[in-house]
Design a protein around this motif. Structure first.
Motif, PDB file in Angstrom:
ATOM      1  N   TRP A  58      -5.095   1.498   6.528  1.00 39.32           N
ATOM      2  CA  TRP A  58      -4.932   0.047   6.591  1.00 39.32           C
ATOM      3  C   TRP A  58      -4.431  -0.510   5.261  1.00 39.32           C
ATOM      4  O   TRP A  58      -3.514  -1.331   5.228  1.00 39.32           O
ATOM      5  N   HIS A  59      -5.017  -0.057   4.158  1.00 38.37           N
ATOM      6  CA  HIS A  59      -4.641  -0.587   2.841  1.00 38.37           C
ATOM      7  C   HIS A  59      -3.310  -0.007   2.362  1.00 38.37           C
ATOM      8  O   HIS A  59      -2.473  -0.741   1.814  1.00 38.37           O
ATOM      9  N   ARG A  60      -3.094   1.271   2.562  1.00 34.39           N
ATOM     10  CA  ARG A  60      -1.834   1.864   2.113  1.00 34.39           C
ATOM     11  C   ARG A  60      -0.639   1.335   2.905  1.00 34.39           C
ATOM     12  O   ARG A  60       0.446   1.148   2.367  1.00 34.39           O
ATOM     13  N   LYS A  62      -0.470  -1.584   4.356  1.00 36.96           N
ATOM     14  CA  LYS A  62      -0.397  -3.049   4.300  1.00 36.96           C
ATOM     15  C   LYS A  62      -0.193  -3.637   5.707  1.00 36.96           C
ATOM     16  O   LYS A  62       0.736  -4.392   5.968  1.00 36.96           O
ATOM     17  N   PHE A  63      -1.095  -3.250   6.595  1.00 34.33           N
ATOM     18  CA  PHE A  63      -0.977  -3.631   7.995  1.00 34.33           C
ATOM     19  C   PHE A  63      -1.331  -5.090   8.256  1.00 34.33           C
ATOM     20  O   PHE A  63      -0.980  -5.625   9.307  1.00 34.33           O
ATOM     21  N   LEU A  64      -2.027  -5.734   7.336  1.00 35.11           N
ATOM     22  CA  LEU A  64      -2.446  -7.115   7.588  1.00 35.11           C
ATOM     23  C   LEU A  64      -1.241  -8.028   7.780  1.00 35.11           C
ATOM     24  O   LEU A  64      -1.162  -8.790   8.758  1.00 35.11           O
ATOM     25  N   LEU A  65      -0.280  -7.969   6.860  1.00 33.78           N
ATOM     26  CA  LEU A  65       0.928  -8.788   6.979  1.00 33.78           C
ATOM     27  C   LEU A  65       1.748  -8.367   8.190  1.00 33.78           C
ATOM     28  O   LEU A  65       2.300  -9.208   8.914  1.00 33.78           O
ATOM     29  N   GLN A 216       8.538  -9.065   3.456  1.00 39.03           N
ATOM     30  CA  GLN A 216       7.555  -9.990   4.043  1.00 39.03           C
ATOM     31  C   GLN A 216       7.772 -10.214   5.535  1.00 39.03           C
ATOM     32  O   GLN A 216       6.963 -10.875   6.190  1.00 39.03           O
ATOM     33  N   LYS A 218       8.288  -7.513   7.654  1.00 39.91           N
ATOM     34  CA  LYS A 218       8.031  -6.232   8.313  1.00 39.91           C
ATOM     35  C   LYS A 218       7.014  -6.387   9.433  1.00 39.91           C
ATOM     36  O   LYS A 218       6.005  -7.064   9.280  1.00 39.91           O
ATOM     37  N   VAL A 223       6.409  -0.874   9.679  1.00 41.48           N
ATOM     38  CA  VAL A 223       5.453  -0.351   8.704  1.00 41.48           C
ATOM     39  C   VAL A 223       4.989   1.041   9.116  1.00 41.48           C
ATOM     40  O   VAL A 223       4.852   1.940   8.279  1.00 41.48           O
TER      41      VAL A 223
END
Length: 271
Positions: A58-60, A62-65, A216, A218, A223
C-alpha cells in the motif's frame, strides 16, 4: 410422488461434478494469489501468515491517490453512461421516428469496433480541446457506450406500454414517465449497467496510459502495472497489490449481484 429415474440421477450427479470442477479451476488461482499475499518471504517448509505485505504494498505503491483517481473516474463515467443510455435507450424503445432502426444498427455496429482503433482520433480531439492530462481525458472518451444503450433499450421493451399510457392519461409528460415510472422499474438493468461500467473503468489501463502522463492522475491499474515492473521478484508484495486493487470491484459485485443476475435474466431480445 414420482421416483427419480437412475439415469436422471447420474446426469444430475455428472452436472454437479462438472460445475464443481469448473469452480475449482476458476477459484484455485485466486486461492494461490490470496495465500501468497499473506505468506512471508522466508516461509520455506512452513506456513506463516502476515499482513505486512499489504501494508508495504500500500505504501510503496502509493495506492491512496490511485484509489481516489480511479473512484472519481469510474463514478463519473458510470454516471454519464447511465444518463446517456437511459435517454437513448428510451428513445429507441418507445419513440417513433424516421431512421430509428438505422440508428439502432449504428449503435450495435459500435460494439464491434475496438477502442484501440479510435485512440488516435480521440487523442487528436483531446489535444485540440486541451484536455490531455486532465480527468476529462479519462472520462469523456467512454461517457457514451453502445452496450449500455442496447441493454436499457431491451429492458425498456419488457415494460408494458399500458403503464405509460395510464400515466399519460393522468397528465404525465415524457420526462415524468421516464424518470418516475420507467427508470424505477428498470432498476435491475441500471444496476447491471452500473456494475459493468464501474468494473470496466476500474480495470482500464489503456486510457490512463495513453491520455495522461502526470503522476497525480495515475489510476489503480497504472500504479499496479508500475508496481509489477519494480517488484518482479517479490511475489508476496505483487500478490498483495493485486488483492488490494481487486477488493473494491469484488465487494461491489457481491453487493449488487442479485440485481445484476435479475437484470441479465430479464433483459429479453425483442425487435
Amino acid at each position: 410422488m414420482a421416483k427419480a429415474i437412475p439415469g436422471e440421477k447420474i446426469l444430475v450427479g455428472c452436472s454437479w461434478g462438472l460445475l464443481l470442477l469448473g469452480a475449482g479451476i476458476v477459484l484455485l488461482p485466486l486461492l494461490v494469489v490470496l495465500l501468497t499475499s499473506f505468506s512471508t518471504p522466508n516461509s520455506v517448509g512452513e506456513t506463516q501468515f502476515t499482513l505486512a505485505n499489504y501494508q508495504e504494498a500500500w505504501h510503496r505503491g502509493k495506492f491512496l491517490l490511485a484509489f481516489a483517481n480511479s473512484t472519481l473516474v469510474a463514478l463519473a463515467v458510470t454516471a454519464f453512461q447511465v444518463i446517456t443510455s437511459a435517454l437513448a435507450g428510451y428513445a429507441l424503445a418507445r419513440l417513433k421516428f424516421r431512421g430509428r432502426q438505422t440508428l439502432l444498427l449504428i449503435v450495435l455496429a459500435t460494439l464491434v469496433i475496438p477502442f484501440q482503433l479510435l485512440v488516435i482520433p480521440i487523442f487528436l480531439v483531446l489535444k485540440w480541446g486541451h484536455l490531455l492530462n486532465t480527468y476529462w481525458a479519462l472520462i469523456l472518451p467512454t461517457a457514451v457506450n453502445g452496450f449500455g444503450i442496447f441493454l436499457l433499450r431491451q429492458y425498456f421493451l419488457t415494460i408494458p406500454v399500458e403503464l405509460e399510457e395510464s400515466a399519460a392519461l393522468d397528465g404525465a409528460n415524457r420526462w415524468q414517465i421516464l424518470w418516475q415510472i420507467i427508470l424505477p422499474l428498470a432498476q435491475p438493468a441500471l444496476v447491471t449497467l452500473f456494475l459493468f461500467t464501474f468494473i470496466g473503468e476500474w480495470n482500464d489501463l489503456f486510457k490512463p496510459l495513453v491520455f495522461t502522463t502526470k503522476p497525480q492522475l495515475k489510476t489503480v491499474q497504472l500504479v499496479l502495472a508500475e508496481f509489477q515492473e519494480q517488484y518482479t521478484n517479490s511475489w508476496q508484495l505483487l500478490m498483495a497489490a493485486v488483492v488490494i486493487a481487486s477488493i473494491p470491484v469484488i465487494g461491489l459485485f457481491l453487493i449488487g449481484q442479485k440485481q445484476f443476475i435479475r437484470g441479465i435474466a430479464t433483459t429479453g431480445i425483442k425487435n
